[in-house]
Design a protein around this motif. Sequence first.
Motif, PDB file in Angstrom:
ATOM      1  N   ASP A 352       0.857  -1.185   0.000  1.00  0.00           N
ATOM      2  CA  ASP A 352       0.000   0.000   0.000  1.00  0.00           C
ATOM      3  C   ASP A 352       0.892   1.232   0.000  1.00  0.00           C
ATOM      4  OD1 ASP A 352      -1.926   1.926   0.257  1.00  0.00           O
ATOM      5  OD2 ASP A 352      -2.551   1.365   2.290  1.00  0.00           O
ATOM      6  N   PRO A 353       1.378   1.673  -1.173  1.00  0.00           N
ATOM      7  CA  PRO A 353       2.344   2.778  -1.227  1.00  0.00           C
ATOM      8  C   PRO A 353       1.875   4.046  -0.520  1.00  0.00           C
ATOM      9  CG  PRO A 353       2.216   1.692  -3.350  1.00  0.00           C
ATOM     10  CD  PRO A 353       1.117   1.107  -2.513  1.00  0.00           C
ATOM     11  N   ALA A 354       0.561   4.307  -0.501  1.00  0.00           N
ATOM     12  CA  ALA A 354       0.064   5.511   0.171  1.00  0.00           C
ATOM     13  C   ALA A 354       0.268   5.452   1.677  1.00  0.00           C
ATOM     14  CB  ALA A 354      -1.412   5.718  -0.147  1.00  0.00           C
ATOM     15  N   ALA A 355       0.534   4.251   2.200  1.00  0.00           N
ATOM     16  CA  ALA A 355       0.800   4.079   3.629  1.00  0.00           C
ATOM     17  C   ALA A 355       2.294   4.030   3.924  1.00  0.00           C
ATOM     18  CB  ALA A 355       0.119   2.820   4.149  1.00  0.00           C
ATOM     19  N   SER A 356       3.105   4.548   3.024  1.00  0.00           N
ATOM     20  CA  SER A 356       4.547   4.598   3.240  1.00  0.00           C
ATOM     21  C   SER A 356       4.872   5.552   4.388  1.00  0.00           C
ATOM     22  CB  SER A 356       5.256   5.022   1.956  1.00  0.00           C
ATOM     23  OG  SER A 356       5.039   4.065   0.927  1.00  0.00           O
ATOM     24  N   ARG A 357       6.099   5.477   4.859  1.00  0.00           N
ATOM     25  CA  ARG A 357       6.504   6.234   6.044  1.00  0.00           C
ATOM     26  C   ARG A 357       7.786   7.023   5.771  1.00  0.00           C
ATOM     27  NH1 ARG A 357       1.966   5.183   7.079  1.00  0.00           N
ATOM     28  NH2 ARG A 357       1.190   3.699   8.643  1.00  0.00           N
ATOM     29  N   VAL A 358       7.942   8.098   6.532  1.00  0.00           N
ATOM     30  CA  VAL A 358       9.177   8.876   6.539  1.00  0.00           C
ATOM     31  C   VAL A 358       9.760   8.803   7.940  1.00  0.00           C
ATOM     32  CG1 VAL A 358      10.182  11.184   6.355  1.00  0.00           C
ATOM     33  CG2 VAL A 358       8.473  10.426   4.679  1.00  0.00           C
ATOM     34  N   LEU A 359      11.030   8.394   8.036  1.00  0.00           N
ATOM     35  CA  LEU A 359      11.742   8.372   9.304  1.00  0.00           C
ATOM     36  C   LEU A 359      12.583   9.637   9.385  1.00  0.00           C
ATOM     37  CD1 LEU A 359      11.015   5.383   8.651  1.00  0.00           C
ATOM     38  CD2 LEU A 359      13.146   4.730   9.786  1.00  0.00           C
ATOM     39  N   GLY A 360      12.641  10.251  10.548  1.00  0.00           N
ATOM     40  CA  GLY A 360      13.447  11.453  10.723  1.00  0.00           C
ATOM     41  C   GLY A 360      14.163  11.445  12.049  1.00  0.00           C
ATOM     42  N   THR A 361      15.474  11.694  12.026  1.00  0.00           N
ATOM     43  CA  THR A 361      16.227  11.700  13.285  1.00  0.00           C
ATOM     44  C   THR A 361      16.005  12.991  14.048  1.00  0.00           C
ATOM     45  OG1 THR A 361      18.214  12.579  12.218  1.00  0.00           O
ATOM     46  CG2 THR A 361      18.013  10.187  12.369  1.00  0.00           C
ATOM     47  N   GLY A 603       1.575   7.451  -5.086  1.00  0.00           N
ATOM     48  CA  GLY A 603       0.213   7.910  -5.309  1.00  0.00           C
ATOM     49  C   GLY A 603       0.055   9.405  -5.169  1.00  0.00           C
ATOM     50  N   GLY A 604      -1.026   9.933  -5.717  1.00  0.00           N
ATOM     51  CA  GLY A 604      -1.345  11.358  -5.610  1.00  0.00           C
ATOM     52  C   GLY A 604      -0.208  12.225  -6.123  1.00  0.00           C
ATOM     53  N   PRO A 605       0.163  13.257  -5.387  1.00  0.00           N
ATOM     54  CA  PRO A 605       1.236  14.149  -5.853  1.00  0.00           C
ATOM     55  C   PRO A 605       2.596  13.463  -5.891  1.00  0.00           C
ATOM     56  CG  PRO A 605       0.628  14.679  -3.596  1.00  0.00           C
ATOM     57  CD  PRO A 605      -0.383  13.682  -4.084  1.00  0.00           C
TER      58      PRO A 605
END
Length: 642
Positions: A352-361, A603-605
């Motif tokens: 589900d690519p729209a449920a991807s995540r960004v990790l940030g330190t 997905g989307g933009p």
Amino acid sequence: MNLTSFKPLWLTVCVALAACQSTTGQPPAGQPVSFRPASGAPLDADSAQLIGNDAFWPGASQLLVRPDSRGLQLLDDEDAVLSAVEGRFEGLDHRASQEGLLVATLDRKRQQAVLLGLDRQHRWSQPLYLPKTDFAIEGLCLYRDAARNGFVFLVGEEGLGEQWLVAADQQLLQTPRRVRGLSLPPESQFCQVNDATGELLVNEEAVGFWRYAADAEAPLRRQPVDIVQPFGGLAEAAAGMAQVPGGLLALDPEAGALHLYRRDAAHWRHHAVVPLEGFDEPEQVSARVAPSGLDLLLNDERGAHRAHLDWQPEPPAAMTAIPVIPALVQTDPVPHLGDAADDPAIWVNRADPAASRVLGTDKKGGLAVYDLAGKQLQYLPVGRLNNVDLREGFRLGGRLVDLAVASNRDHNSLHLFAIDPDNGRLRDIGQIETPLSAIYGLCLFKGGQGDIHAIANDKDGTFLQYRLTGSSGTPQGELVRRFKVASQPEGCVADDRHERLFVGEEDEAVWTLDARADQPAMLEKVIGRGEPLHADIEGLALYQGASTSYLVVSSQGNDSYLVLDAKAPYAVRGAFRVGLNAERGVDGASETDGLEVTSANLGGPWNRGLLVVQDGRKRMPEGAQNYKYVPWVAIAQVLGLD
């Protein structure tokens, strides 16, 4: 307080910045300049400005704030009133274009800054009031940036000030947005901005003129333009000013003098002093380029006086504009204030690519996890994590997980996290010690046999490469290679497809080498410091398209992002900046440390990929740092990429 008590400080400032015009008490001699006041009575005005662009209303020439309750008036060359707005106003600045006129002034009755727009059909907009400030507003000025966003600067008593976003594409916003607070000199009343150079000038009455960068993402640093004698060329005081291409006009009202400065590279150089005989302490000046010099309006106690100056400075060479792409999304802030956010990574949810995540330190405390709307979903308070990277398909015991690894500065270790491939949730699975004394940057490489390597660096330039395993259920790391660059590195990224590693040496260059541990670490220069890459060289990321790959570099020294081909000869495809998004209320990004990019269709933009950059200066409103999301499709369109 006696200004003479600051003599050593002012002398130090002048010498260090080489910006003050004279230490003899007299300005340098310049070419003679002819000044001709017009005959006739002055215009009855508290403030007045000449209009340089009358495309919105042919013949529009002057803009006045009338005394008492006569309001704001637009005049032609014959002083006939073309249009007016009733009210009690004080102070004035404007921007004119083909689309219309934007006016900033102070409503004296309400004690609030107000913006007014006049369109091509000669209709005034509803007034846009800024919220009441906690300080008395002494002056204001407008600024239009390279992306055509409109701002107003408020200059207040006791050195207080603010910058507000008020317009986009010459159209007033429905709701103004406070961008940042400003610490300005005390006893300031006048300001002016040169849109072309992005330079904000502010007076300090008994001291001189200062300049700042006007851009919303710029640091709040000041440099002197000129100061009072004996350390500069001003005789007694500093008041209003006007900027024209290549030139600056500034008033010393108590001495009755108009000082002229010309642009010399990055500095203002004193050109001449024009005595203003017969004027009664003029405090405001407006200038407009004319065929044979400059037309002026000078405001003193009696009103606005027309004059002409036989001086036209040489306009500076046009600067190459770096395109600005608005950020589309910003994340929730990291928990800690100050310089805390540092480096992102992008986990792609294959189901589900729209449920991807960004990790940030959060280099003051841990690791945050965000969704594609920027909402924080997880925070792991595990210590001072600096850089983070991830790869899919790591065997941990009897299960395949996705793996994130961060550099932990508390323990000089590799800190490992398992990512659940089904939902993107992270869990801490331990640390691997390193002999590094100041671990800093980190990236991962997945070899052709599927083995995952962590490459970590130290501030002394040392790189260590570890082969990671976890089949026993406990992560292990085997040191398989060591190499070094000459000075401090941080950012690095691996091209798994071509088994290449790119590393950034902050003050020198981007280098590439074979990523395989059994190959010599022979450094090849990709691009060196200079134009268009400005130190510090920070985050590196790789966009891997179906046929073309690009290297994206954070050029921190000029708050831009450079895109190069990821194969030799590493042709530069262009640079861009991440600017604010007025419609969404998202500020831009600057002083970027880490960044990451993916070519996956999320997905989307994000259908052609996503770029995530750390924002080192949080604006609109000010607060803890965060991360900004930019659609790759926008970057590709601006730079003409495949």
